[in-house]
Every structure is written in structure tokens, then in C-alpha cells.
Design a protein around this motif. Structure first.
Motif, PDB file in Angstrom:
ATOM      1  N   GLY A 146       0.879  -1.227   0.005  1.00 27.61           N
ATOM      2  CA  GLY A 146      -0.114   0.218  -0.019  1.00 27.61           C
ATOM      3  C   GLY A 146       0.663   1.088  -0.032  1.00 27.61           C
ATOM      4  O   GLY A 146       0.388   2.284  -0.120  1.00 27.61           O
ATOM      5  N   ASP A 147       2.276   1.037   0.048  1.00 26.71           N
ATOM      6  CA  ASP A 147       2.927   2.182   0.180  1.00 26.71           C
ATOM      7  C   ASP A 147       3.984   2.102  -0.951  1.00 26.71           C
ATOM      8  O   ASP A 147       5.235   2.580  -0.793  1.00 26.71           O
ATOM      9  CB  ASP A 147       3.767   2.246   1.595  1.00 26.71           C
ATOM     10  N   LEU A 148       3.853   2.109  -2.093  1.00 28.17           N
ATOM     11  CA  LEU A 148       4.819   1.388  -3.150  1.00 28.17           C
ATOM     12  C   LEU A 148       5.137   2.859  -3.884  1.00 28.17           C
ATOM     13  O   LEU A 148       5.883   2.898  -5.006  1.00 28.17           O
ATOM     14  CB  LEU A 148       4.381   0.549  -4.020  1.00 28.17           C
ATOM     15  N   LYS A 149       4.050   3.902  -3.895  1.00 30.29           N
ATOM     16  CA  LYS A 149       4.120   4.985  -4.670  1.00 30.29           C
ATOM     17  C   LYS A 149       5.254   6.046  -4.175  1.00 30.29           C
ATOM     18  O   LYS A 149       5.222   6.355  -2.941  1.00 30.29           O
ATOM     19  CB  LYS A 149       2.917   5.629  -5.161  1.00 30.29           C
ATOM     20  N   PRO A 150       5.820   6.794  -4.856  1.00 29.44           N
ATOM     21  CA  PRO A 150       6.356   8.148  -4.083  1.00 29.44           C
ATOM     22  C   PRO A 150       5.696   8.940  -3.463  1.00 29.44           C
ATOM     23  O   PRO A 150       4.540   9.082  -3.900  1.00 29.44           O
ATOM     24  CB  PRO A 150       7.203   8.895  -5.544  1.00 29.44           C
ATOM     25  N   SER A 151       6.069   9.241  -2.427  1.00 26.24           N
ATOM     26  CA  SER A 151       4.824   9.952  -1.333  1.00 26.24           C
ATOM     27  C   SER A 151       5.432  11.332  -0.905  1.00 26.24           C
ATOM     28  O   SER A 151       4.986  11.542   0.122  1.00 26.24           O
ATOM     29  CB  SER A 151       4.505   9.082  -0.387  1.00 26.24           C
ATOM     30  N   VAL A 152       6.349  11.892  -1.563  1.00 24.03           N
ATOM     31  CA  VAL A 152       6.957  13.283  -1.147  1.00 24.03           C
ATOM     32  C   VAL A 152       6.931  13.939  -2.422  1.00 24.03           C
ATOM     33  O   VAL A 152       6.473  13.531  -3.414  1.00 24.03           O
ATOM     34  CB  VAL A 152       8.207  13.173  -0.664  1.00 24.03           C
ATOM     35  N   ASP A 153       6.800  15.221  -2.090  1.00 23.46           N
ATOM     36  CA  ASP A 153       6.723  16.403  -3.347  1.00 23.46           C
ATOM     37  C   ASP A 153       7.583  15.998  -4.361  1.00 23.46           C
ATOM     38  O   ASP A 153       8.744  15.716  -4.270  1.00 23.46           O
ATOM     39  CB  ASP A 153       7.027  17.634  -2.823  1.00 23.46           C
TER      40      ASP A 153
END
Length: 420
Positions: A112-119
């Protein structure tokens, strides 16, 4: 039933190879006896507890294997059969699978946390080594403290050398199984070991990659022991990276206010291991990962990556891409460096996503480690004060690495074991 249980049939692949060997034993050449299964035609029948798998081998012969329901799935056996087959993840892809074995499935909290998640505007620092030395030292110090990762350009190593190194490692992995399997094993005692997932038996889920490991120092294998297809390139890259490592550690030492040769004198350039990772295209990249989140255990890691991408660094509570840049070299701080710097430099979690592209991803990492394994390591006395006391207890490097290789890759749990 789970489609991955059907496609696993690592035992199926092994049984296919065995059946080919048996059928051809009387007349086939040695080469034919080592044909491996290349095409998989998956055929689930009905909704009962048993499914079948038909696999067509390179020779044209076929065999059918059964797969039972989830409750009968033996993960330990499946992992062992995969390891014993010596085909690696590349062999699974070559067999034609369109869904991945269940032991590659990662838990929901990871998936569930595989995408880039910062600006998206956050970029890993790029340092130009041809700039004024004092400026470069300041930039490297900031990157090592803030990100734990940076890329370097204008570093003095020809782009052609970098390209040839990457391509030679790719070529090793793309050899026929019967050619590269003689290097397969989990013990790097000989100096060379090819395998899939060094933590295969410790991890909760395997990752979608194969790796060629070569111990380069303090004493590496004889040149003749290296795989011929990448021998000269590995030897040349070790020469280049040893020089580069000395330059970088000198600057990182200066950034801490230490003598330039401090880390060199601590033998931190002498222990070197190469990991040539190969990430084949994954038919279900949303179910697995290429390399689990972890920190590197040693001093410093020097990484070459091709154009495919997938390397991510934890930053600001999320994940930032380390974007491929042709000719650039990726540098990251290891756990030992974080400890001896008393956290002036940071060892940061990073990972590689499962490859969703149509061509394989290749990377080449050199891990710099101290060669004096029985010496005590901890925060350097020069970096301890009443304002900033030691944050870690002392330990031997051999104990540190023993713990690293007896656990799965799982973030920063190892470094936290030594925290005061």
C-alpha cells in the motif's frame, strides 16, 4: 485457489527438467540435458481444490503438474525448491509465467506504500566533483546529513567504463542457466556467489531480483575465478571505485572536521563487496518489490544504475525517487558511518520497486566496509562531547555483520540494536 500457487510450480519446473533429462538421457548431448523450461502454458481447470499446469520445454516436450489449495501450500518447501532449481527470478520469467509465486507476495502494509509519497519537486542532491573543493565538501556534508544519499557528476570516471560495467553484469545474468548456475550458492567463501535473495530463508516475502556477489577486498578471488563474461569489467571497476572511494571518504572526513585520511587509516576502504543486481520485468509488480526497504550495513555504498529507475529513498516521512542520470554515480551512507559519525551523517532507508517495464533493470553496488572486523567500532571520540554524548555503544564489526546476515532486510532494526 491463488493463481500464484498454480504458477509456482518451482517443483513443476524442477520436475520438468528432470523429465527432460530422463527422456533424453540415452541420446541427448550434455547441452540438451541442461535444457530448462522456457514456456509456461497455465491452465486452471474448475474451482476445486486442485489445479493443473502444463509447461512446454525448449525441447518441445510437455508435462503437467498439479497444485493444491491454499491450505496445502508449503511455503518452506516451495522456497527450497526454487533455491535448489538455481534458475533465479530470471528463470521464472523465461519459463513464461504470468503470475508470480506466492512466496514473492508482500504484505498489504508494504504494497500500500509503493508510490512516491513526497513532493515531486524533491530531488536527491547532485554534487559536481569538479567544483571548488571547499564547496564540494560542504555540499557532500549537507547531503550526507540531510538525505543520506547523493549523486555525483564530473567525477573523473569515463561514462564508457560505467556503461560497460553495467552491461557486463547484465550479460552475466542473461546467460543460460546452465552457464551461470555453476556460480550459484549462498556462501561467498569462494569470493563469487550468484543467487536470488540473500535473505530468501529469513524474509517473510522474497523480492523480485537476482544478484551476483563478488568479494573484492581486502583480498579478492583470483581473476580466473571471476565469471569470464564480466571479468575484465569488474577488475577495472574495482580499480576505479577504490580511487573514488578514497576521494569521497577524504571529503566526508573533512566534513566532520577530521583528518582527510582518518577513515582510510581505519581500513574503511579495504573491505569491498560488489553486488550486481538484476531485476527482470515482473508480471505482477503490484504484488511484490524488487528490494525491500533497508539501510546498508557498512561505511559507504557506491551505486551504478541504468536508465530503468525504481530506486527510492525515504525522506520526510515518504519516498523520493533517485532519478537515473546517465554517467552519474549514486552514493549513500551506511549504518557504520552513521554510528561512527555519531549521527552527523545519516544512513537512510531505501528500496527498489518491482520492475514494471518491458526490459530488465541492472545496478552495480560496491559496499565499502572496514577490514579489521574484530576492532571495536562506535562514535569517534572526536565527535563526542557533553553537548552531544555518544549515541551508540561499541561493538565488533564481525558481530554487526553476523546479525545483519541472520535477519531479513527490514529497515533500521539492526542499527537500533546498538543504540544507547
Amino acid at each position: 485457489m491463488d493463481a500464484a500457487h498454480l504458477t509456482l510450480g518451482i517443483s513443476g519446473l524442477t520436475r520438468i527438467q528432470d523429465s527432460i533429462f530422463s527422456a533424453k538421457r540415452g541420446t541427448a548431448s550434455c547441452h540438451h540435458r541442461h535444457l530448462r523450461a522456457r514456456s509456461a502454458i497455465l491452465n486452471r481447470r474448475g474451482t476445486g481444490s486442485k489445479s493443473t499446469m502444463t509447461i512446454t520445454a525448449a525441447s518441445g516436450s510437455t508435462t503437467t503438474a498439479s497444485s493444491t489449495s491454499d491450505q496445502d501450500y508449503d511455503r518452506t518447501k516451495a522456497v527450497k525448491e526454487f533455491d535448489d532449481s538455481k534458475i533465479g527470478v530470471k528463470g521464472l520469467v523465461d519459463s513464461g509465467i504470468d503470475s508470480i509465486p506466492s512466496f514473492f507476495h508482500h504484505p498489504p502494509e508494504t504494497l500500500g506504500d509503493l508510490k512516491p509519497s513526497v513532493d515531486a519537486t524533491v530531488d536527491i542532491p547532485v554534487v559536481d566533483l569538479s567544483a571548488d573543493r571547499s564547496l564540494v565538501v560542504d555540499q557532500i556534508k549537507h547531503a550526507a546529513n540531510e538525505f543520506g544519499f547523493f549523486q555525483i557528476i564530473n567525477h573523473g570516471i569515463p561514462t564508457s567504463v560505467i556503461d560497460h560495467t553495467i552491461e557486463s553484469v547484465r550479460a552475466f545474468h542473461e546467460q543460460p542457466t546452465e552457464t551461470k548456475s555453476r556460480f550459484y550458492g549462498r556462501d561467498i567463501g569462494t569470493g563469487v556467489a550468484y543467487s536470488s535473495n540473500f535473505d530468501l530463508y529469513q524474509s517473510k516475502a522474497a523480492s523480485w531480483r537476482d544478484t551476483l556477489q563478488i568479494r573484492l577486498g581486502p583480498k579478492g578471488p583470483e581473476p580466473a575465478a571471476l565469471p569470464e563474461i564480466c571479468r575484465q569489467e569488474v577488475i577495472q571497476w574495482d580499480r576505479e571505485v577504490l580511487w573514488l572511494g578514497e576521494v569521497l571518504m577524504g571529503m566526508l572526513s573533512e566534513g566532520l572536521g577530521l583528518e582527510k585520511n582518518k577513515l582510510k587509516d581505519m581500513t574503511c576502504l579495504e573491505g569491498r563487496v560488489m553486488a550486481g543486481h538484476y531485476y527482470p520485468p515482473c508480471p505482477q509488480p503490484d504484488l511484490t518489490i524488487g528490494l525491500s526497504s533497508h539501510t546498508d550495513p557498512g561505511m559507504l555504498t557506491v551505486v551504478l544504475q541504468d536508465h530503468i529507475g525504481g530506486l527510492q529513498v525515504k525522506y520526510g516521512g515518504g519516498w523520493a525517487d533517485v532519478k537515473p542520470r546517465h554517467g552519474a554515480i549514486v552514493i549513500n551512507i551506511g549504518d557504520i558511518f552513521q554510528i561512527i559519525s555519531n549521527e552527523e551523517y545519516k544512513s537512510v532507508e531505501h528500496r527498489v520497486l518491482a520492475n514494471s517495464k518491458h526490459e530488465a533493470r541492472t545496478s552495480v553496488s560496491i559496499f565499502f566496509n572496514p577490514s579489521q572486523r574484530e576492532n571495536l567500532y562506535g562514535p569517534l571520540p572526536e565527535l563526542i562531547s557533553t553537548e552531544k554524548p555518544a549515541l551508540y555503544r561499541q561493538f565488533t564489526y564481525s558481530d554487526f555483520m553476523r546479525r545483519f546476515f541472520t535477519k531479513e532486510l527490514d529497515g533500521k532494526s539492526l542499527i537500533n540494536f546498538y543504540r544507547l
